[in-house]
Design a protein around this motif. Structure first.
Motif, short mmCIF file in Angstrom:
data_model
loop_
_atom_site.label_atom_id
_atom_site.label_comp_id
_atom_site.label_asym_id
_atom_site.label_seq_id
_atom_site.Cartn_x
_atom_site.Cartn_y
_atom_site.Cartn_z
N ALA A 248 18.24 17.60 17.41
CA ALA A 248 19.38 16.94 18.28
C ALA A 248 20.18 16.08 17.54
N PRO A 249 21.36 15.80 17.87
CA PRO A 249 22.31 15.10 16.90
C PRO A 249 21.82 13.51 17.18
N ARG A 250 22.26 12.87 15.88
CA ARG A 250 21.70 11.42 15.88
C ARG A 250 22.13 10.63 17.26
N ALA A 251 23.07 10.79 17.66
CA ALA A 251 23.72 10.21 18.77
C ALA A 251 22.92 10.32 19.97
N ASP A 252 22.19 11.37 19.98
CA ASP A 252 21.18 11.74 21.31
C ASP A 252 19.87 11.27 21.10
N LEU A 253 19.49 10.83 20.02
CA LEU A 253 17.93 10.33 19.76
C LEU A 253 17.72 8.90 20.32
N ALA A 254 16.59 8.64 20.79
CA ALA A 254 16.08 7.32 21.36
C ALA A 254 15.68 6.42 19.98
N ASP A 255 16.06 5.21 20.32
CA ASP A 255 15.95 4.17 19.34
C ASP A 255 14.48 4.33 18.61
N GLY A 256 14.68 4.32 17.31
CA GLY A 256 13.56 4.52 16.44
C GLY A 256 13.06 5.85 16.27
N GLN A 257 13.68 6.81 16.90
CA GLN A 257 13.39 8.33 16.91
C GLN A 257 13.92 8.93 15.68
N GLN A 258 13.35 9.67 14.72
CA GLN A 258 13.75 10.14 13.50
C GLN A 258 14.31 11.72 13.95
N PRO A 259 15.47 11.90 13.41
CA PRO A 259 15.93 13.38 13.78
C PRO A 259 15.14 14.52 12.98
N ARG A 260 14.91 15.55 13.58
CA ARG A 260 13.97 16.83 13.08
C ARG A 260 15.19 17.47 12.06
N PRO A 261 14.66 17.93 10.68
CA PRO A 261 15.36 18.29 9.94
C PRO A 261 16.12 19.55 10.20
N PRO A 262 17.16 19.81 9.66
CA PRO A 262 17.71 21.19 9.98
C PRO A 262 17.49 22.44 9.49
N TYR A 263 16.34 22.25 8.59
CA TYR A 263 15.94 23.48 7.97
C TYR A 263 14.65 24.04 8.55
N ARG A 264 14.32 25.23 8.07
CA ARG A 264 12.92 25.68 8.61
C ARG A 264 12.48 26.72 7.60
N GLU A 265 11.11 26.50 7.03
CA GLU A 265 10.86 27.57 6.03
C GLU A 265 10.24 28.64 6.67
N MET A 266 10.32 30.08 6.15
CA MET A 266 9.77 31.18 6.73
C MET A 266 8.51 30.89 7.42
N PRO A 267 8.42 31.30 8.79
CA PRO A 267 6.97 30.92 9.57
C PRO A 267 6.17 32.12 9.59
N PHE A 268 6.40 33.19 8.85
CA PHE A 268 5.46 34.27 8.53
C PHE A 268 5.65 34.76 6.88
N PRO A 269 5.28 33.74 6.18
CA PRO A 269 5.19 34.08 4.77
C PRO A 269 4.40 35.15 4.23
N ALA A 270 4.65 35.95 3.20
CA ALA A 270 3.87 36.82 2.66
C ALA A 270 2.76 36.30 1.88
N VAL A 271 1.55 36.62 2.06
CA VAL A 271 0.39 36.19 1.20
C VAL A 271 -0.41 37.46 0.50
N THR A 272 -0.86 37.24 -0.52
CA THR A 272 -1.77 38.16 -1.27
C THR A 272 -3.12 37.39 -1.69
N ALA A 273 -4.03 38.00 -1.04
CA ALA A 273 -5.51 37.41 -1.24
C ALA A 273 -6.28 38.27 -2.07
#
Length: 648
Positions: A248-273
């Motif tokens: 959410a925009p900073r203006a909509d955050l409650a006091d002391g609440q930290q904004p979530r980052p705008p990025y997200r890493e791939m939730p389905f990464p490739a793995v070789t085992a």
């Protein structure tokens, strides 16, 4: 005399009898088709459910056969292990396949987490591992032999089944929430784990499930790109929805609440085992009861050292990407966002298509109106399917609310990109933070051009011409509007590719259907809050300019019109001279002069930019980015960017 005659008369009969007797003990020959030949050479337990010709030959050498081995498996395996008439390669390859047969049967009856099945998978992998790396000949010496390919497949499949079975057990006991989960007990095996070469998304310590990449098929993706080699190809999957609400925009955050980052890493990464067995020689490997599970990021690791041999690491580069798109709700959410519905986007987010790599150059893709990362389904897959590009680039996809006005999205996307770069590379010195390439389709191309342009004072001066103000009022409005009307090129960007981009707007946005859709578009409350105070103040400054008592805030379709003031002004803003840019343009009007052509939505005259390093016009409707010719051009441009500046 008569006796002699009878003797000679019987000679032909005796000769025929001798021939018949000889025929019963001799060799006959037949012929088989090419398909039968390949089935004999390549068929095995994995492909046909029956032991391979090679394994059956070895069993016959020790006086057994496939049926006897299936009836008394332990005696058969003991005979294979102890027989002095076999070479190590014969013995180990046959044992690996026989154990594979046991594992398949155990899994069928007991399930994937059955301890007996997992132990049989371990033995399959152990004997294949010993064959590959602890016999007299090295893997390179058998490079052209079918048997080595079969045994490598036994190893890879056994590792896949063993690890996914173990992880299912981890999920059942609930220990996946900890950094180092406790492995289920499997006989007297001591199981260690090494994930030092793997980095999962930071907000999900462990995946919810491990999915074999080979078990997934996709419609909508033209190709599946992978690398042959050693190891099990897996996808680390998360149950978390990929289209959840961004910060959410900073203006909509409650006091002391930290904004979530705008990025997200791939939730389905490739793995070789891999499954690695303790031991410095063949005897040690066959006796050990200790194994290590080693997991790798196949984007970062292409080869591994095993028993002094360098071997390629297997990889699947498409399945995680395909699974991400398949499990998202992008298509529906893009429409919800356009019409301001619930659960629509209000802020842009950036998806990293693979774990962040500081040493790979970054490609940032921006989709068009009413679209989402699905616009790049085949573009991203084909780029990462190119070995050269995959080694040198990483892809970030921007997902943004396409109902928002261009100035708002220009500012918000700039902020999101800047925050993402600052998070992963605070010093700003990594290759990933420099020489970035922007690729934008349609409205995403217009935004990409704004991100490499300088507003100078042109937009602000145009506003002052319509809304004269001075003193404190001007300073107050300038402070509020500066983020949207005053900007400089993103310094990290060196290249841009504009695809079917209406830089000067399009008359298509003025037709009756477009205007009807534009009237349906609703800006979310968060956006209206950002602009409401500004519009009310502008009405007070110039009340005569208001339309029926209100000042209408333009939406994205308004901004794509060739009559829109912002588009008309911004199309003339100077771009950073350091940025090399390219245009890819569609022509869906055959027989029309190029200068008058169009892709059905964007005319050539609006998509063309003077000074482009290259321009390609291809027969295509507006979704040019999915055209194979456009994808080939993108790959060409990205390859060219890797050459030294002098060579370019």
């Amino acid at each position: 005399m008569k006796r002699a005659l009878r003797f000679f008369a019987s000679l032909p009969v005796l000769a025929c009898a001798a021939a018949l007797l000889a025929g019963c003990a001799g060799v006959t020959v037949g012929s088989i088709s090419p398909a039968e030949y390949l089935a004999q050479r390549r068929g095995d337990v994995l492909t046909t459910g029956r032991l391979s010709t090679s394994a059956q030959e070895v069993l016959r050498v020790i006086g057994s056969d496939a049926d006897l081995c299936r009836k008394d498996g332990q005696a058969c395996r003991n005979a294979l292990a102890d027989s002095p008439g076999l070479s190590d390669e014969q013995r180990l390859s046959a044992l690996s396949e026989v154990w594979l047969q046991v594992a398949l049967a155990s899994e069928k009856h007991g399930g994937a987490t059955d301890a007996a099945a997992i132990e049989a998978w371990f033995e399959t992998a152990r004997h294949a591992y010993a064959y590959l790396f602890f016999t007299a000949r090295k893997p390179r010496d058998r490079a052209f032999e079918d048997r080595q390919t079969q045994v490598r497949d036994y190893y890879n499949y056994a590792v896949q089944q063993a690890i996914t079975g173990l992880y299912d057990g981890v999920r059942r006991n609930g220990s996946r929430a900890v950094a180092q989960p406790a492995m289920p007990k499997v006989g007297d095996w001591r199981i260690e784990t090494d994930v030092s070469n793997l980095r999962l998304p930071s907000d999900t310590p462990l995946p919810d499930e491990l999915i074999p990449a080979a078990s997934l098929t996709f419609s909508g993706l033209r190709n599946t790109y992978r690398r042959d080699g050693f190891g099990a190809e897996l996808v680390a999957a998360s149950d978390r929805r990929t289209d959840d609400e961004p910060p959410a925009p900073r203006a909509d955050l409650a006091d002391g609440q930290q904004p979530r980052p705008p990025y997200r890493e791939m939730p389905f990464p490739a793995v070789t085992a891999l499954l690695l067995f303790d031991g410095a020689n063949l005897g040690d490997v066959l006796r050990t009861r200790t194994l290590r599970i080693a997991a790798y990021d196949p984007y970062r690791t292409a080869n591994v050292q095993l028993a002094g041999q360098e071997v390629p690491l297997a990889a699947n580069f498409t399945s995680g990407y395909g699974l991400w798109l398949a499990r998202s709700d992008f298509a529906l959410q893009a429409l919800r966002s356009l019409f301001g519905g619930r659960e629509g986007l209000t802020q842009p987010r950036i998806y990293l298509m693979q774990p962040y790599d500081p040493n790979r150059r970054t490609v940032i893709m921006l989709h068009g109106l009413a679209s989402s990362p699905e616009a790049w389904i085949n573009v991203a897959n084909e780029v990462l399917g190119d070995e050269t590009l995959r080694r040198r680039y990483q892809i970030w996809q921007v997902y943004y609310p396409t109902n928002a006005p261009l100035p708002l999205n220009n500012f918000a996307i700039r902020e999101a990109v800047t925050q993402t770069l600052a998070h992963f590379d605070p010093s700003g010195k990594a290759p990933a933070s420099n020489d970035i390439t922007l690729i934008g389709h349609s409205m995403g191309g217009v935004l990409s051009r704004l991100m490499v342009s300088s507003s100078e004072d042109k937009l602000w001066d145009a506003l002052l011409a319509s809304y004269p103000m001075q003193g404190a009022q001007q300073r107050r409005m300038e402070e509020k509007l500066a983020p949207y009307l005053r900007f400089e090129p993103l310094p990290q960007v060196s290249d841009a590719i504009f695809i079917a981009s209406p830089h000067r707007g399009t008359d298509f946005a003025n037709n009756r259907i477009s205007r009807w859709v534009a009237n349906l578009i609703t800006l979310p409350v968060a956006m209206l809050g950002q602009l409401g105070d500004i519009s009310r103040e502008l009405i007070r400054i110039a009340p005569a300019r208001q339309d029926q008592g209100t000042l209408r805030i333009p939406n994205s379709i308004d901004n794509l019109s060739d009559r829109d003031p912002f588009v008309r002004l911004s199309s003339g803003l100077p771009m950073n001279p350091r940025v090399r840019f390219h245009s890819i343009i569609g022509n869906d009007t055959p027989g029309v002069a190029q200068a008058l052509s169009s892709d059905g939505i964007v005319p050539y005259a609006s998509a063309h930019l003077d000074g482009a390093a290259s321009e390609l016009v291809i027969p295509s409707a507006h979704s040019v980015q999915e055209n194979p010719l456009a994808i080939l051009e993108i790959r060409r441009i990205l390859r060219e960017q890797l050459r030294p500046e002098a060579a370019r």
